[in-house]
Design a protein around this motif. Structure first.
Motif, mmCIF file in Angstrom:
data_model
loop_
_atom_site.group_PDB
_atom_site.id
_atom_site.type_symbol
_atom_site.label_atom_id
_atom_site.label_comp_id
_atom_site.label_asym_id
_atom_site.label_seq_id
_atom_site.Cartn_x
_atom_site.Cartn_y
_atom_site.Cartn_z
ATOM 1 N N THR A 288 71.067 23.028 -13.185
ATOM 2 C CA THR A 288 70.506 21.991 -12.460
ATOM 3 C C THR A 288 70.456 20.836 -13.137
ATOM 4 N N THR A 304 67.852 15.674 -7.397
ATOM 5 C CA THR A 304 67.905 17.154 -8.376
ATOM 6 C C THR A 304 69.170 17.502 -7.605
ATOM 7 N N THR A 306 71.402 20.856 -7.448
ATOM 8 C CA THR A 306 71.640 22.213 -7.547
ATOM 9 C C THR A 306 72.956 22.897 -7.108
ATOM 10 N N GLU A 307 73.082 24.066 -7.574
ATOM 11 C CA GLU A 307 74.505 24.832 -7.175
ATOM 12 C C GLU A 307 74.780 24.676 -5.876
#
Length: 510
Positions: A288, A304, A306-307
């Motif tokens: 992250t 942010t 994320t995957e």
């Protein structure tokens, strides 16, 4: 009555009568019926004392039947003298109880029989009727049995099937229960075997003749799944692209400013800034990441990553595009920034720069020229200045310069910080341009003195600030190099494993 008459009336004693006259421990009634016994040879052999007594009795009976005069006392005693001491425990198990009473057995003499003269007869050879030695004397030493006991083997304390005869063995009701439990367990085990291993399916394939083909298909599928799992477990890296405004805004990744080298291995390092298309490469897709973009007079933009937000372009090409359009902190500042970005031919705008470094003493180069003070000395950090001097190369004179706010929008002043006396510290490069200046509003008294149609920029005192830790830049460079080496080695190892798995699968198919 005469002696002859008495002798005629007296009948010869039988073997049973003779046994009854022995007395002592032998004075017990004996049966006349011969019975069969199933014993081992060692158990049925008579003792020496019994054999001697039996032989004496037989001789006397034979002599009596022939009318010979027999001295009962002498015969019996002589037989008894041959073995007068009998150890019951050593001779036979039949005499164990008698041995406890007396270790020495004395045979009492039988009563004397009246002598009678045998009538003269022709001389005939003396016949002696021999009988098989009794296996034992019935009574306390030999248990008696009936005719029905002929088939019972008394040598064993347990009965077998032969002793039972035609009587059927009792049936155990638990047998059926145990058989049922065993059947249930077998069926359960077969069901579990089929459930977990597919034994039944394989057996049907074997009967149909498709077992080998199905096994090859399963092996190929397993290899493909294994390769896919290895590829899925491989580290994934992607490229982050950031676009937006204002150009020159500072970019932080996970709270840290990112740097890049300019002009080769010996070139200066520059902080990553927002441009038309700014790229950050080799970010771990599975981690992250927090991205922050800041600029003076604007609200910061954050995201942010994320995957699941990455876009897979195939062949491990992961990308993510982030558009960071910063918004001014208020309308007045937005109006000033918009006008600052336009050309103002009537006014010139200047500002003051403050530069701090760790360690201190950094040399300042503006547009590739060393900045000097009015005395011709080098400006070193920490320093705050708006006016600086450069030496004319031809005349050697000092030329005064000012930091302009309204530099060309696409350029600005090139600023480089260096430590010529310390080769371990890198050089740092940045740009002082109109986007990076910050407006500090003048007080109300100064603003009232301005014309009504004056540019809003005239209400600002412009400042530009820079704080730079060169030790942190060195750590960043070292961490970046180590991470690059780790990623490269990890990718090579993962690729090697994938190639080996593919080659193994191809070999099995061949």
């Amino acid at each position: 009555m005469s002696d002859d008459t008495k002798s005629k009336d007296k009948k010869p004693k039988t073997s049973d009568d003779m046994m009854s006259g022995i007395g002592g421990i032998f004075d017990v009634p004996g049966g006349t019926k011969k019975k069969k016994k199933k014993k081992k040879a060692a158990d049925t052999s008579p003792s020496p004392a019994a054999d001697a007594i039996g032989a004496a009795i037989e001789e006397e009976l034979a002599a009596a039947s022939q009318g010979a005069e027999v001295d009962d006392d002498d015969d019996v005693v002589s037989a008894a003298d041959e073995s007068s001491e009998v150890e019951a425990a050593d001779e036979s198990s039949e005499f164990e109880s008698a041995a406890d009473e007396s270790s020495e057995v004395e045979v009492a003499p039988a009563p004397k029989k009246a002598k009678k003269k045998a009538e003269p007869k022709a001389a005939e050879p003396k016949k002696t009727k021999k009988k098989a030695a009794p296996a034992g004397i019935e009574g306390v030493f030999t248990p008696s049995k009936s005719d029905d006991d002929d088939d019972i083997d008394l040598s064993s304390t347990y009965l077998d099937d032969d002793d039972l005869g035609d009587i059927p063995a009792p049936k155990n009701p638990m047998t059926k229960v145990l058989v049922g439990v065993v059947l249930v367990l077998v069926v359960g085990m077969l069901a579990m075997l089929h459930h977990f291993t597919g034994f039944g399916d394989d057996f049907m394939l074997l009967l149909q003749g498709n077992y080998q083909e199905e096994m090859l298909r399963r092996a190929q599928q397993a290899e493909e799944e294994h390769l896919a799992a290895q590829l899925a477990a491989m580290p994934r890296y992607g490229n982050l692209t950031i676009t937006g405004n204002p150009v020159g805004a500072t970019i932080k990744l996970n709270g840290q400013i990112q740097y890049g080298q300019v002009g080769g291995e010996d070139g200066p390092w520059r902080a990553l800034e927002l441009g038309p298309s700014t790229a950050i490469q080799n970010l771990s897709v599975r981690d992250t990441h927090h991205i922050e973009v800041t600029a003076p007079g604007h609200q910061p933009a954050t995201i942010t990553l994320t995957e699941g937000m990455w876009q897979d372009g195939g062949n491990g090409d992961y990308r993510f595009n982030y558009n960071a359009n910063l918004v001014p902190i208020d309308a007045k500042y937005g109006q000033e920034f918009a006008q600052r970005m336009e050309s103002d031919l009537d006014n010139d705008f200047y500002g003051e720069a403050t530069i701090n470094t760790i360690p201190s003493g950094a040399q300042i180069l503006l547009n590739n020229t060393i900045a000097l003070n009015k005395d011709g000395e080098e400006l070193r950090t920490p320093v705050t200045f708006g006016t600086y001097y450069v030496k004319d190369e031809e005349s050697g004179e000092l030329k005064e310069m000012q930091l302009r706010v309204d530099t060309p929008p696409d350029r600005g002043d090139r600023l480089e910080l260096a430590f010529p006396d310390n080769d371990e510290l890198p050089n740092f490069l940045t740009s002082i341009n109109r986007r990076t200046w910050e407006c500090n509003w003048k007080d109300e008294a100064e603003t009232r003195r301005l014309p009504d149609d004056a540019s809003i920029q005239l209400q600002c005192d412009y400042t530009w600030k820079l704080e730079k830790d060169f030790n942190a830049i060195n750590r960043y460079i070292a961490d970046r190099e180590a991470e690059f080496q780790r990623i490269q080695a990890q990718q090579e190892e993962a690729l090697k494993k994938a190639q080996e798995a593919a080659a193994e699968a191809a070999g099995q198919q061949g």
